[in-house]
Design a protein around this motif. Sequence first.
Motif, short mmCIF file in Angstrom:
data_model
loop_
_atom_site.label_atom_id
_atom_site.label_comp_id
_atom_site.label_asym_id
_atom_site.label_seq_id
_atom_site.Cartn_x
_atom_site.Cartn_y
_atom_site.Cartn_z
N VAL A 19 0.88 -1.17 0.00
CA VAL A 19 0.00 0.00 0.00
C VAL A 19 0.91 1.22 0.00
N ARG A 20 0.69 2.11 -0.96
CA ARG A 20 1.47 3.35 -1.01
C ARG A 20 0.51 4.51 -0.86
N VAL A 21 0.87 5.48 -0.02
CA VAL A 21 0.03 6.63 0.27
C VAL A 21 0.52 7.83 -0.54
N GLU A 22 -0.42 8.45 -1.26
CA GLU A 22 -0.14 9.67 -2.02
C GLU A 22 -1.03 10.78 -1.44
N LEU A 23 -0.41 11.67 -0.68
CA LEU A 23 -1.17 12.75 -0.04
C LEU A 23 -1.57 13.79 -1.08
#
Length: 186
Positions: A171-175
């Motif tokens: 899971v990669r978070v892109e704010l």
Amino acid sequence: MTGEQDDQPRVVAVSRDHDHHFSKPIVSDIVLVAGLGVEGDAHAGATVQHRSRVARDPHQPNLRQVHLIAAELFDEVATAGFTVAPGQMGENVTTRGVDLLRLPEGTVLHLGADARVRVTGLRNPCRQIDGFEPGLLRQVLGRAEDGSVERKGGVMSVVLVGGTVRLGDPVRVELPTGEQVPLRPV
């Protein structure tokens, strides 16, 4: 998994159910479809699919296509004597290593190789949770130190880019750029 991978945000379970049940069975993978949600899930659709919301206005957009919960919630409620496993609170994706509740509105989560969802808001825990396990609602709907309501039942999202999501996927978070708006119930 050992070593560095243990600290990496990841998917620990995926679930779907073609009927409107509170809990969803664990499956080996789910297919996310852009603009609709989880293929074969009762909550998939461009317009709202949750029964209470359909009764109010069946034409409103579906901001609750994919429900995500952090497995850390299950660890937390276990300290109060509750046993909850992935899928049992109706989520489609169970994660570990992502503080889902603290993400700002509009955050994009990259799930696995291709899928991307945009976080739309918080799940508003309801009385059905006590139907699953009496007293559990108090654990997922509480008060923060400042007295505000604290909703811990996960986040809701819409599918931006489709793809298959499986156990162990990263899971990669892109704010979002610009102002960071806290999540509200949707």
